[in-house]
Design an enzyme around this catalytic site. Sequence first.
Site, short mmCIF file in Angstrom:
data_model
loop_
_atom_site.label_atom_id
_atom_site.label_comp_id
_atom_site.label_asym_id
_atom_site.label_seq_id
_atom_site.Cartn_x
_atom_site.Cartn_y
_atom_site.Cartn_z
N ASN A 68 39.61 33.00 40.90
CA ASN A 68 38.75 31.82 41.33
C ASN A 68 39.03 30.33 41.38
OD1 ASN A 68 36.14 32.87 42.30
ND2 ASN A 68 35.71 33.61 40.34
N LYS A 72 45.93 41.33 43.82
CA LYS A 72 44.69 41.41 43.57
C LYS A 72 44.19 42.68 42.83
CE LYS A 72 39.73 40.68 44.58
NZ LYS A 72 38.69 40.08 45.40
N LYS A 86 33.59 43.01 44.43
CA LYS A 86 32.49 42.23 44.30
C LYS A 86 31.49 42.13 45.47
CE LYS A 86 34.06 38.71 41.04
NZ LYS A 86 34.66 37.26 40.71
N HIS A 129 34.50 29.40 54.09
CA HIS A 129 34.85 29.84 52.77
C HIS A 129 36.36 29.19 52.47
CE1 HIS A 129 34.63 31.68 48.81
NE2 HIS A 129 35.63 32.26 49.09
N GLU A 137 43.39 31.88 50.93
CA GLU A 137 43.21 32.78 49.93
C GLU A 137 44.75 33.57 49.87
OE1 GLU A 137 40.39 33.10 47.93
OE2 GLU A 137 38.88 33.02 49.15
N ARG A 154 40.22 38.02 35.23
CA ARG A 154 39.93 38.20 36.74
C ARG A 154 39.50 36.97 37.24
NH1 ARG A 154 36.57 42.60 40.48
NH2 ARG A 154 36.45 41.38 42.12
N HIS A 196 37.67 27.74 43.28
CA HIS A 196 36.39 28.43 43.88
C HIS A 196 35.30 27.18 43.12
CE1 HIS A 196 38.78 31.42 45.63
NE2 HIS A 196 37.83 32.01 46.07
N HIS A 233 32.90 26.41 45.84
CA HIS A 233 31.46 26.89 46.02
C HIS A 233 30.55 25.73 46.05
CE1 HIS A 233 32.31 31.41 44.44
NE2 HIS A 233 32.72 30.97 45.63
N GLU A 264 35.54 41.04 35.29
CA GLU A 264 35.64 39.44 34.87
C GLU A 264 35.36 39.18 33.49
OE1 GLU A 264 35.37 37.23 38.54
OE2 GLU A 264 34.73 35.58 37.32
N ARG A 268 19.87 53.56 44.55
CA ARG A 268 20.72 53.13 43.29
C ARG A 268 22.15 53.54 43.54
NH1 ARG A 268 16.48 55.67 40.53
NH2 ARG A 268 14.98 53.89 40.04
#
Length: 363
Positions: free
Chosen positions: A245, A227, A143, A265, A185, A241, A248, A252, A237, A121
Amino acid sequence: MNEYRQLKVDLGTRSYTIYIGSNLLTQANLLPQYIKSKQVLVVTNTTIAPLYLQQLENNLSAYELESIVLPDGEQYKTLSYLETIFTRLLEVKFNRNATLIALGGGVVGDMGGFAAACYQRGINFIQIPTTLLAQVDSSVGGKTGVNHALGKNMMGAFYQPQAVIADISFLDTLDERQLSAGIAEVIKYGLIRDYEFFEWLEENIEQLLQKEEQALTFAIERSCINKAAVVAEDEHESGIRAILNLGHTFGHAIETGIGYGEYLHGEAVAIGICLAADLSRRLGYLNNEEVGRIIALFKRVNLPILSPKNLTTAQYIELMSVDKKNIDGAIRVIALEEIGKATLPMGVEMSILEQTLNGYQGV
Ligand code: NAD
Ligand code: GLY
């Protein structure tokens, strides 16, 4: 003693420092201060291990250091490879106060972070990013996750590291294609919230491509400042935030649709940002000159700017419909109001989205 820069990601009790500099693993106490017990697992891959694992082992000779070397590639960022990390942690009987160090690019960082978030955990986690992309983006902000055949980064957790150690000496061995993917990026930050940085990039892009130390340090620091500010405002997010993206949603779709690992990417993001710029023009935000400036900068970095020919509009829309920003199945995208200012995620009429997907041809 080498000079290095320090930035704080301000998240209350989860705050941490990003260190940016050269040869940071030769600083005896920098990394060890973040390790809580003797047990340390390094997660890395087959490309990075022969280059940099020994350096890390030298720095941590006082610890009970174990490592797991994953196969290299986006196609291995899966639940089944995540399980191999858990198996290793259990085999070596690591406890809750163990530390997991991700030594690698965004793939290793995202998988290592997710493993650290889940194992017992949650265990101590440190990011040592080794690509430009990871140093400016994926190692910062918490993330973590893995891909699914039906969607990119679809399983994961927000889990902040204790520290990020961005050693620009690692970039010496990064090839041109990977460097360019990272610059995609970097350009994103200029576009979404930092017009002055975008202008700096227009002026200094060749120095970055030449890996000039001063230019790299400035670009990494400025990207991380941007960032960290966004993440500090909206860690999970629920709003702002999402601007990180930009491009993206399209990117993606390209990565998943064409097959993980075909487009890097950063390359998919570059095409995605060009599509987002075209969409922003059709929405009446950007003018032709601004769209031209964006595409021209990506071209100078040798990044792709055109959609893959074998990805149809129908496939794009199908893939974009599983994006994490969507609400009740409706596609939402980030647009640009101007260079240096992104919109929040917004629904767009399907007809306009289709015009971009069918009509954008790189100008
Ligand atoms: P990557 O991790 O696949 O690394 C790129 C390649 O460079 C790999 O082959 C790697 O082995 C090699 N490499 C790494 N460091 C090297 C070095 N110093 N010298 C030589 N080769 C080296 O890819 P990436 O571009 O770093 O990261 C992309 C991943 O990051 C994607 O999975 C993406 O989804 C994820 N990402 C996550 C976030 C986030 O916020 N968590 C943000 C952006 C991207
Ligand atoms: N790379 C997007 C984010 O960190 O939110």
